[in-house]
Design a protein around this motif. Structure first.
Motif, mmCIF file in Angstrom:
data_model
loop_
_atom_site.group_PDB
_atom_site.id
_atom_site.type_symbol
_atom_site.label_atom_id
_atom_site.label_comp_id
_atom_site.label_asym_id
_atom_site.label_seq_id
_atom_site.Cartn_x
_atom_site.Cartn_y
_atom_site.Cartn_z
ATOM 1 N N GLY A 98 0.817 -1.200 0.000
ATOM 2 C CA GLY A 98 0.000 0.000 0.000
ATOM 3 C C GLY A 98 0.852 1.251 0.000
ATOM 4 O O GLY A 98 2.038 1.215 0.349
ATOM 5 N N ILE A 99 0.239 2.357 -0.395
ATOM 6 C CA ILE A 99 0.906 3.659 -0.369
ATOM 7 C C ILE A 99 0.001 4.670 0.318
ATOM 8 O O ILE A 99 -1.214 4.501 0.379
ATOM 9 N N LEU A 100 0.619 5.728 0.813
ATOM 10 C CA LEU A 100 -0.120 6.785 1.510
ATOM 11 C C LEU A 100 -0.601 7.869 0.545
ATOM 12 O O LEU A 100 -1.712 8.377 0.673
ATOM 13 N N GLY A 101 0.219 8.206 -0.423
ATOM 14 C CA GLY A 101 -0.118 9.296 -1.327
ATOM 15 C C GLY A 101 0.128 10.645 -0.688
ATOM 16 O O GLY A 101 0.601 10.754 0.452
ATOM 17 N N ALA A 102 -0.191 11.687 -1.415
ATOM 18 C CA ALA A 102 0.043 13.044 -0.935
ATOM 19 C C ALA A 102 -0.934 13.399 0.173
ATOM 20 O O ALA A 102 -2.100 13.013 0.141
ATOM 21 N N VAL A 103 -0.435 14.114 1.162
ATOM 22 C CA VAL A 103 -1.285 14.623 2.240
ATOM 23 C C VAL A 103 -1.578 16.088 1.920
ATOM 24 O O VAL A 103 -0.798 16.992 2.251
ATOM 25 N N VAL A 104 -2.694 16.300 1.214
ATOM 26 C CA VAL A 104 -3.037 17.635 0.720
ATOM 27 C C VAL A 104 -4.556 17.816 0.792
ATOM 28 O O VAL A 104 -5.295 16.836 0.869
ATOM 29 N N PRO A 105 -5.044 19.048 0.750
ATOM 30 C CA PRO A 105 -6.493 19.259 0.683
ATOM 31 C C PRO A 105 -7.093 18.542 -0.522
ATOM 32 O O PRO A 105 -6.445 18.397 -1.570
ATOM 33 N N ILE A 144 -6.940 -14.991 4.625
ATOM 34 C CA ILE A 144 -6.489 -13.820 3.883
ATOM 35 C C ILE A 144 -6.642 -12.610 4.792
ATOM 36 O O ILE A 144 -7.708 -12.394 5.375
ATOM 37 N N VAL A 145 -5.592 -11.831 4.921
ATOM 38 C CA VAL A 145 -5.605 -10.646 5.779
ATOM 39 C C VAL A 145 -5.083 -9.461 4.977
ATOM 40 O O VAL A 145 -3.996 -9.529 4.392
ATOM 41 N N HIS A 146 -5.855 -8.401 4.949
ATOM 42 C CA HIS A 146 -5.430 -7.164 4.283
ATOM 43 C C HIS A 146 -5.229 -6.076 5.329
ATOM 44 O O HIS A 146 -6.048 -5.923 6.243
ATOM 45 N N VAL A 147 -4.159 -5.311 5.170
ATOM 46 C CA VAL A 147 -3.927 -4.185 6.063
ATOM 47 C C VAL A 147 -4.629 -2.963 5.480
ATOM 48 O O VAL A 147 -4.217 -2.410 4.454
ATOM 49 N N ALA A 148 -5.725 -2.564 6.120
ATOM 50 C CA ALA A 148 -6.475 -1.372 5.718
ATOM 51 C C ALA A 148 -5.969 -0.193 6.546
ATOM 52 O O ALA A 148 -4.763 -0.008 6.710
ATOM 53 N N SER A 149 -6.862 0.597 7.083
ATOM 54 C CA SER A 149 -6.471 1.763 7.879
ATOM 55 C C SER A 149 -7.688 2.306 8.604
ATOM 56 O O SER A 149 -8.825 2.183 8.125
ATOM 57 N N ILE A 150 -7.441 2.942 9.735
ATOM 58 C CA ILE A 150 -8.521 3.632 10.429
ATOM 59 C C ILE A 150 -9.111 4.724 9.529
ATOM 60 O O ILE A 150 -10.283 5.090 9.650
ATOM 61 N N GLY A 155 -12.262 8.353 7.691
ATOM 62 C CA GLY A 155 -11.898 9.403 6.752
ATOM 63 C C GLY A 155 -10.933 10.379 7.382
ATOM 64 O O GLY A 155 -11.257 10.992 8.409
ATOM 65 N N ASN A 156 -9.737 10.502 6.822
ATOM 66 C CA ASN A 156 -8.760 11.448 7.348
ATOM 67 C C ASN A 156 -8.746 12.722 6.510
ATOM 68 O O ASN A 156 -8.667 12.648 5.274
ATOM 69 N N PRO A 157 -8.833 13.885 7.133
ATOM 70 C CA PRO A 157 -8.714 15.133 6.374
ATOM 71 C C PRO A 157 -7.394 15.169 5.604
ATOM 72 O O PRO A 157 -6.362 14.684 6.092
ATOM 73 N N GLN A 158 -7.426 15.727 4.419
ATOM 74 C CA GLN A 158 -6.262 15.870 3.542
ATOM 75 C C GLN A 158 -5.713 14.515 3.075
ATOM 76 O O GLN A 158 -4.582 14.430 2.604
ATOM 77 N N MET A 159 -6.513 13.487 3.197
ATOM 78 C CA MET A 159 -6.121 12.155 2.730
ATOM 79 C C MET A 159 -7.332 11.494 2.065
ATOM 80 O O MET A 159 -7.689 10.367 2.356
ATOM 81 N N THR A 160 -7.972 12.237 1.169
ATOM 82 C CA THR A 160 -9.234 11.791 0.587
ATOM 83 C C THR A 160 -9.071 10.508 -0.217
ATOM 84 O O THR A 160 -9.810 9.536 -0.034
ATOM 85 N N GLY A 161 -8.124 10.495 -1.124
ATOM 86 C CA GLY A 161 -7.916 9.309 -1.958
ATOM 87 C C GLY A 161 -7.494 8.103 -1.153
ATOM 88 O O GLY A 161 -7.986 6.983 -1.374
ATOM 89 N N TYR A 162 -6.596 8.327 -0.210
ATOM 90 C CA TYR A 162 -6.143 7.232 0.654
ATOM 91 C C TYR A 162 -7.307 6.677 1.471
ATOM 92 O O TYR A 162 -7.521 5.461 1.529
ATOM 93 N N SER A 163 -8.089 7.562 2.081
ATOM 94 C CA SER A 163 -9.227 7.119 2.889
ATOM 95 C C SER A 163 -10.223 6.332 2.049
ATOM 96 O O SER A 163 -10.742 5.293 2.474
#
Length: 255
Positions: A98-105, A144-150, A155-163
């Motif tokens: 997985g990747i985080l991507g940009a942390v932007v509005p 099967i185990v996938h690492v997702a995210s809280i 939904g994290n602000p400035q992380m729309t695509g990642y969320s």
């Protein structure tokens, strides 16, 4: 371990003889999971991008390391085939890619940015599931185990695509878990809050403090803590839980 091994025998063995594939195993939570699983008795094969730099802690205990790109389905199929040949089959697949991507509005995040996040985090997880499931269903056992995210739950602000990508992964896990619940195969996810990994270390100090302030435990989790949760989820004892999201959030999760 053969397909004929009974569920009772598996439970008595713990992870001894279990054959586990870790995708995204060269760093972060994947790299932490490899030695934890091996110490519990599992035989482990680890895969990551061709450019990955493998730490000694992984190469010392993994029976096999190799290349995979979850956005390229033939490489996923080839990696699982190689692992099955080397280990004599596969009992569990842990997907940490997985990747985080940009942390932007959100309005600064481009469609291309979001497409890349969806391609790796969501479609990559689907590809891994799609390639791992048939053999597991045939043998009547699998994890099967996938690492997702809280971020996929809240939904994290400035992380729309990642969320969005992690929310999609969670929905996928719930769907597949229900669909194959009677097969002996479980499909689950983990939703960590911020964990001390290269993804978090790549954030600005200000953003790291913002993320830490959201966690009631007032600290980031460790990759090893997540690895031990993975160890339980792939075990025979976790046989009645599927389509579920295990939190590793330091109290942040609200549901």
């Amino acid at each position: 371990m053969t397909a004929a091994t009974t569920a009772d025998a598996r439970a008595q063995l713990g992870l001894v003889g279990h054959r586990v594939v870790v995708i995204g195993g060269s760093s972060g939570m994947g790299a932490a999971a490899v030695p934890v699983l091996q110490a519990a008795g599992a035989r482990v094969a680890a895969f990551d991008l061709p450019t990955a730099r493998w730490p000694k802690a992984v190469t010392d205990v993994a029976e096999l390391t190799g290349a995979v790109d979850v956005t390229d389905e033939p490489t996923v199929a080839a990696a699982l085939d190689t692992a099955a040949s080397e280990l004599g089959g596969i009992d569990a697949v842990v997907n940490c890619a997985g990747i985080l991507g940009a942390v932007v509005p959100g309005i600064e995040e481009t469609v291309a940015d979001v497409q890349r996040l969806l391609s790796i985090n969501l479609l990559g997880a689907f590809t891994v599931s799609r390639q791992a499931l048939p053999a597991m269903i045939e043998q009547g056992y699998g994890r099967i185990v996938h690492v997702a995210s809280i971020a996929g739950k809240e939904g994290n602000p400035q992380m729309t695509g990642y969320s969005a990508s992690k929310a999609g992964m969670i929905a996928m896990v719930k769907s597949l878990g229900k669909e194959y619940a009677a097969s002996g195969v479980t499909v689950n996810a983990i939703a960590p809050a911020s964990i001390e990994t290269p993804l978090i270390q790549g954030m600005t100090p200000e953003r790291r403090e913002v993320q830490k302030a959201l966690i009631p435990a007032r600290r980031f989790g460790t990759a090893e803590e997540v690895a031990h949760l993975i160890r339980f989820i792939v075990s025979p004892e976790a046989s009645f839980t599927t389509g579920f999201v295990f939190d590793a959030s330091g109290g942040r999760a609200t549901y």
